[in-house]
Design a protein around this motif. Structure first.
Motif, PDB file in Angstrom:
ATOM      1  N   CYS A 177      -8.639   1.457   1.638  1.00  0.00           N
ATOM      2  CA  CYS A 177      -8.966   2.748   0.870  1.00  0.00           C
ATOM      3  C   CYS A 177      -8.790   2.789  -0.139  1.00  0.00           C
ATOM      4  O   CYS A 177      -8.316   1.879  -0.975  1.00  0.00           O
ATOM      5  CB  CYS A 177      -7.976   3.607   1.672  1.00  0.00           C
ATOM      6  N   GLY A 178      -9.267   3.842  -1.213  1.00  0.00           N
ATOM      7  CA  GLY A 178      -8.753   4.306  -2.504  1.00  0.00           C
ATOM      8  C   GLY A 178      -7.416   4.407  -2.609  1.00  0.00           C
ATOM      9  O   GLY A 178      -6.734   4.655  -1.704  1.00  0.00           O
ATOM     10  N   TYR A 179      -6.993   4.462  -4.137  1.00  0.00           N
ATOM     11  CA  TYR A 179      -5.548   4.740  -4.339  1.00  0.00           C
ATOM     12  C   TYR A 179      -5.231   5.984  -3.769  1.00  0.00           C
ATOM     13  O   TYR A 179      -4.116   6.255  -3.677  1.00  0.00           O
ATOM     14  CB  TYR A 179      -5.700   4.851  -5.891  1.00  0.00           C
ATOM     15  N   ASP A 180      -6.408   7.062  -3.493  1.00  0.00           N
ATOM     16  CA  ASP A 180      -5.785   8.284  -2.936  1.00  0.00           C
ATOM     17  C   ASP A 180      -5.920   8.149  -1.630  1.00  0.00           C
ATOM     18  O   ASP A 180      -5.494   9.196  -0.742  1.00  0.00           O
ATOM     19  CB  ASP A 180      -6.991   9.196  -3.419  1.00  0.00           C
ATOM     20  N   GLY A 181      -6.032   7.039  -0.925  1.00  0.00           N
ATOM     21  CA  GLY A 181      -5.968   6.966   0.521  1.00  0.00           C
ATOM     22  C   GLY A 181      -7.418   7.184   1.430  1.00  0.00           C
ATOM     23  O   GLY A 181      -7.548   7.368   2.582  1.00  0.00           O
ATOM     24  N   SER A 236       0.868  -1.163   0.052  1.00  0.00           N
ATOM     25  CA  SER A 236      -0.114  -0.013   0.079  1.00  0.00           C
ATOM     26  C   SER A 236       1.119   1.166  -0.101  1.00  0.00           C
ATOM     27  O   SER A 236       2.098   1.345   0.556  1.00  0.00           O
ATOM     28  CB  SER A 236      -0.668   0.235   1.260  1.00  0.00           C
ATOM     29  N   ARG A 237       0.165   2.382  -0.785  1.00  0.00           N
ATOM     30  CA  ARG A 237       0.973   3.367  -0.655  1.00  0.00           C
ATOM     31  C   ARG A 237       0.570   4.267   0.651  1.00  0.00           C
ATOM     32  O   ARG A 237       1.245   5.413   1.010  1.00  0.00           O
ATOM     33  CB  ARG A 237       0.713   4.383  -1.853  1.00  0.00           C
ATOM     34  N   HIS A 238      -0.356   3.550   1.458  1.00  0.00           N
ATOM     35  CA  HIS A 238      -0.805   4.348   2.638  1.00  0.00           C
ATOM     36  C   HIS A 238      -0.692   3.604   3.834  1.00  0.00           C
ATOM     37  O   HIS A 238      -1.789   2.547   4.010  1.00  0.00           O
ATOM     38  CB  HIS A 238      -2.521   4.843   2.290  1.00  0.00           C
ATOM     39  N   SER A 239       0.599   3.631   4.344  1.00  0.00           N
ATOM     40  CA  SER A 239       0.764   2.520   5.578  1.00  0.00           C
ATOM     41  C   SER A 239       1.021   3.418   6.780  1.00  0.00           C
ATOM     42  O   SER A 239       1.727   2.788   7.546  1.00  0.00           O
ATOM     43  CB  SER A 239       1.617   1.616   4.985  1.00  0.00           C
ATOM     44  N   THR A 259     -17.267  -1.056  -5.475  1.00  0.00           N
ATOM     45  CA  THR A 259     -15.666  -1.492  -5.554  1.00  0.00           C
ATOM     46  C   THR A 259     -15.579  -2.807  -5.522  1.00  0.00           C
ATOM     47  O   THR A 259     -14.893  -3.355  -6.492  1.00  0.00           O
ATOM     48  CB  THR A 259     -15.054  -0.792  -4.633  1.00  0.00           C
ATOM     49  N   ASP A 304      -3.618   5.881   8.839  1.00  0.00           N
ATOM     50  CA  ASP A 304      -4.058   5.521   7.503  1.00  0.00           C
ATOM     51  C   ASP A 304      -5.040   4.333   7.694  1.00  0.00           C
ATOM     52  O   ASP A 304      -4.887   3.541   8.438  1.00  0.00           O
ATOM     53  CB  ASP A 304      -3.079   5.099   6.379  1.00  0.00           C
ATOM     54  N   VAL A 313     -13.426   4.432   1.123  1.00  0.00           N
ATOM     55  CA  VAL A 313     -14.123   3.853  -0.309  1.00  0.00           C
ATOM     56  C   VAL A 313     -15.397   4.269   0.302  1.00  0.00           C
ATOM     57  O   VAL A 313     -16.116   4.052   1.256  1.00  0.00           O
ATOM     58  CB  VAL A 313     -14.016   2.298  -0.261  1.00  0.00           C
TER      59      VAL A 313
END
Length: 119
Positions: free
Chosen positions: A28-32, A17-20, A41, A24, A35
């Motif tokens: 979540c979505g790609y934007d953090g 994840s880019r949001h760790s 989804t 966070d 959802v």
């Protein structure tokens, strides 16, 4: 406290994840951001994987994960009363909606029991 293996799975998610960060969201979505519609989804992901419909042509939903969880727990031998408490439902509900699974479990248990013959 989570079930065995859950922490390992969550740790794997965190690695990709880019949001760790500590604050966070786990899912979540790609934007953090949260959802907004899990059903949409979930359907989108399953559609891309060609798994949206089950083998009988019935559409899978987020709720079907709850059904899968309950079925797998019962088949692995988790007692009904423990599972009912874990899922926030009643024993009666599980017996009513999962009697087919309970029947399979009982048949399996009866087949594997060894009885001693009286002399």
């Amino acid at each position: 406290m989570c079930r065995e293996g859950t922490q390992t799975y969550l740790d794997r998610l965190k690695k990709v994840s880019r949001h760790s960060g500590p604050d966070d969201l786990v899912f979540c979505g790609y934007d953090g951001k949260p959802v907004e519609n899990f059903n949409k989804t979930f359907a989108s992901i399953l559609s891309r994987l060609k798994l949206l419909d089950d083998r009988w042509g019935k559409r899978r939903t987020v709720y079907s994960l709850r059904h899968f969880y309950c079925t797998q727990c019962l088949l692995s031998g988790i007692p009904v009363h423990v599972l009912a408490k874990n899922m926030g439902t009643s024993i009666t509900y599980i017996e009513k909606h999962y009697s087919h699974v309970l029947t399979v479990m009982q048949a399996r248990e009866l087949r594997t029991k060894k009885f001693k013959a009286k002399a």
